[in-house]
Design a protein around this motif. Structure first.
Motif, short mmCIF file in Angstrom:
data_model
loop_
_atom_site.label_atom_id
_atom_site.label_comp_id
_atom_site.label_asym_id
_atom_site.label_seq_id
_atom_site.Cartn_x
_atom_site.Cartn_y
_atom_site.Cartn_z
N ASP A 129 6.51 -3.09 -9.80
CA ASP A 129 5.39 -3.74 -9.06
C ASP A 129 5.50 -4.45 -7.82
OD1 ASP A 129 3.78 -4.00 -11.55
OD2 ASP A 129 4.49 -5.84 -12.36
N ALA A 130 4.64 -4.12 -6.90
CA ALA A 130 4.90 -4.38 -5.54
C ALA A 130 3.50 -4.92 -4.94
CB ALA A 130 5.11 -2.97 -4.77
N VAL A 131 3.86 -5.79 -3.86
CA VAL A 131 2.35 -6.53 -3.19
C VAL A 131 2.14 -5.15 -2.25
CG1 VAL A 131 1.73 -8.31 -1.74
CG2 VAL A 131 3.09 -8.84 -3.23
N LEU A 132 1.03 -5.10 -2.43
CA LEU A 132 0.43 -3.61 -1.49
C LEU A 132 -0.06 -4.41 -0.55
CD1 LEU A 132 -0.81 -0.86 -1.58
CD2 LEU A 132 -2.95 -1.56 -2.28
N PHE A 133 0.44 -3.77 0.93
CA PHE A 133 -0.05 -3.89 2.23
C PHE A 133 -0.87 -2.95 2.98
CE2 PHE A 133 4.61 -3.71 2.71
CZ PHE A 133 4.70 -2.77 3.70
N ARG A 134 -0.35 -1.46 2.58
CA ARG A 134 -1.02 -0.55 3.18
C ARG A 134 -0.98 0.86 2.19
NH1 ARG A 134 1.40 3.19 7.67
NH2 ARG A 134 -0.33 3.86 8.65
N ILE A 135 -2.43 1.48 2.65
CA ILE A 135 -2.37 2.88 2.07
C ILE A 135 -2.69 3.86 3.37
CG2 ILE A 135 -3.77 4.42 0.67
CD1 ILE A 135 -4.68 1.86 -1.15
N PHE A 136 -1.91 4.67 3.39
CA PHE A 136 -2.03 5.64 4.34
C PHE A 136 -2.53 6.95 4.05
CE2 PHE A 136 -0.58 8.99 7.42
CZ PHE A 136 -1.30 8.52 8.72
N VAL A 137 -3.47 7.62 4.56
CA VAL A 137 -3.95 9.17 4.00
C VAL A 137 -3.59 10.00 5.22
CG1 VAL A 137 -5.84 10.68 3.21
CG2 VAL A 137 -5.82 8.10 2.71
N GLN A 138 -2.80 10.98 5.11
CA GLN A 138 -2.57 12.02 6.19
C GLN A 138 -3.22 13.24 5.79
OE1 GLN A 138 -0.26 11.94 8.78
NE2 GLN A 138 -1.34 13.89 9.24
N LEU A 144 -16.25 18.45 7.42
CA LEU A 144 -16.64 17.68 6.11
C LEU A 144 -15.27 17.96 5.27
CD1 LEU A 144 -20.17 18.87 5.55
CD2 LEU A 144 -19.49 16.68 6.31
N LEU A 145 -14.52 18.93 5.24
CA LEU A 145 -13.52 18.83 4.12
C LEU A 145 -12.06 19.07 4.72
CD1 LEU A 145 -15.37 21.65 1.84
CD2 LEU A 145 -15.04 18.91 1.45
N PRO A 146 -11.70 18.00 5.19
CA PRO A 146 -10.39 18.17 5.78
C PRO A 146 -9.49 17.99 4.77
CG PRO A 146 -11.47 15.88 5.78
CD PRO A 146 -12.31 16.74 5.40
N ARG A 147 -8.38 18.41 4.81
CA ARG A 147 -7.30 18.61 3.92
C ARG A 147 -6.25 17.65 3.65
NH1 ARG A 147 -2.25 22.29 2.36
NH2 ARG A 147 -1.36 21.45 4.35
N VAL A 148 -6.32 16.99 2.51
CA VAL A 148 -5.20 15.78 2.31
C VAL A 148 -3.77 16.34 2.21
CG1 VAL A 148 -4.65 13.79 0.87
CG2 VAL A 148 -7.06 14.40 1.25
N ARG A 149 -2.89 16.05 3.08
CA ARG A 149 -1.51 16.47 2.89
C ARG A 149 -1.04 15.28 1.95
NH1 ARG A 149 0.50 20.45 5.48
NH2 ARG A 149 2.57 19.13 5.66
N TYR A 150 -1.15 14.14 2.15
CA TYR A 150 -0.30 13.48 1.29
C TYR A 150 -1.14 11.62 1.45
CZ TYR A 150 2.45 11.69 5.43
OH TYR A 150 2.56 11.26 6.42
N VAL A 151 -0.85 10.83 0.62
CA VAL A 151 -1.28 9.48 0.64
C VAL A 151 -0.06 8.78 0.12
CG1 VAL A 151 -2.52 7.57 -0.46
CG2 VAL A 151 -3.61 9.97 -0.41
N GLU A 152 0.07 7.70 1.14
CA GLU A 152 1.35 6.93 0.87
C GLU A 152 1.12 5.36 0.82
OE1 GLU A 152 5.48 7.43 3.24
OE2 GLU A 152 4.16 5.88 4.27
N LEU A 153 1.72 5.01 -0.37
CA LEU A 153 1.58 3.41 -0.64
C LEU A 153 2.69 2.61 -0.16
CD1 LEU A 153 0.62 3.88 -4.39
CD2 LEU A 153 -1.07 3.84 -2.56
N SER A 154 2.35 1.70 0.36
CA SER A 154 3.53 0.69 1.18
C SER A 154 3.40 -0.72 0.62
CB SER A 154 3.37 0.75 2.62
OG SER A 154 3.49 2.20 3.18
N GLY A 155 4.38 -1.34 0.10
CA GLY A 155 4.13 -2.55 -0.27
C GLY A 155 5.57 -3.25 -0.32
N THR A 156 5.78 -4.45 -0.89
CA THR A 156 6.89 -5.42 -1.05
C THR A 156 7.23 -5.55 -2.23
OG1 THR A 156 6.40 -6.38 0.88
CG2 THR A 156 8.11 -7.30 -0.25
N ASP A 157 8.49 -5.13 -2.87
CA ASP A 157 8.66 -5.22 -4.40
C ASP A 157 8.74 -6.49 -4.68
OD1 ASP A 157 10.77 -5.45 -6.71
OD2 ASP A 157 10.99 -3.41 -6.36
N CYS A 158 7.97 -6.82 -5.68
CA CYS A 158 7.79 -8.31 -6.36
C CYS A 158 9.17 -8.91 -6.95
CB CYS A 158 6.92 -8.35 -7.54
SG CYS A 158 5.34 -7.98 -6.98
#
Length: 170
Positions: A129-138, A144-158
């Motif tokens: 469980d973490a306090v979410l502060f950012r989602i980053f989409v590479q 119209l159709l870019p390729r998603v390489r990854y999605v990164e979730l960043s937060g602080t562990d509760c």
């Protein structure tokens, strides 16, 4: 692993502040940034006069156009429906509300209000469980159709208060 809906959402569109007061702007819960440009979608709480989450629409999202002049701009209907929107899972109450982001329907996002009145977005990141502060989409490519390489979730562990990240690949 990203769901097909998450990939579609990313393809289509490629902080926790102090306790709020009625006259202050609500704190930003988290933001979604993309590699495409410097523009960012912010998610804020919407509060009633008493400082509690509004029942009908406890969260709102908007663009901050850093790639242009830094102004705020509302999300379009298409953006809300396919990528940056959410649905309410549990009715808002004084302790918080549970939502699902359109782009991440498999993970519930819990907006919680602590004893100081601060609102935080809690989500599972790397199994914690973490306090979410950012989602980053590479993304790669444009159009119209870019390729998603990854999605990164960043937060602080509760529990530990350390930064935690999780990279989700298609």
């Amino acid at each position: 692993m990203l769901s097909s809906r998450t990939l579609l959402a990313a393809l289509v569109l490629t902080f926790c502040g102090p306790a709020p007061a009625a006259a202050r702007q609500p704190p930003t819960l988290f933001a979604i940034a993309r590699s495409k440009n410097a523009n960012v979608v912010h998610y804020d709480v919407r509060l009633d006069r008493a400082g509690h989450l509004q029942k009908g629409e406890p969260v709102f999202a908007y663009w901050v156009l850093h790639a242009e002049d830094g102004r705020r701009e509302e999300l379009t209907w298409l953006e809300r429906e396919l990528a940056y929107g959410w649905s309410i899972v549990s009715e808002p109450h004084p302790a918080g509300v549970t939502l699902r982001l359109t782009a991440f329907p498999n993970r519930s996002l819990r907006i919680r209000t602590d004893s100081t009145g601060t609102h935080r977005a809690i989500v599972a990141i790397a199994g914690r469980d973490a306090v979410l502060f950012r989602i980053f989409v590479q993304v790669d490519g444009g159009g119209l159709l870019p390729r998603v390489r990854y999605v990164e979730l960043s937060g602080t562990d509760c529990r530990t208060q350390k930064v935690v990240k999780e990279r989700l690949a298609p």
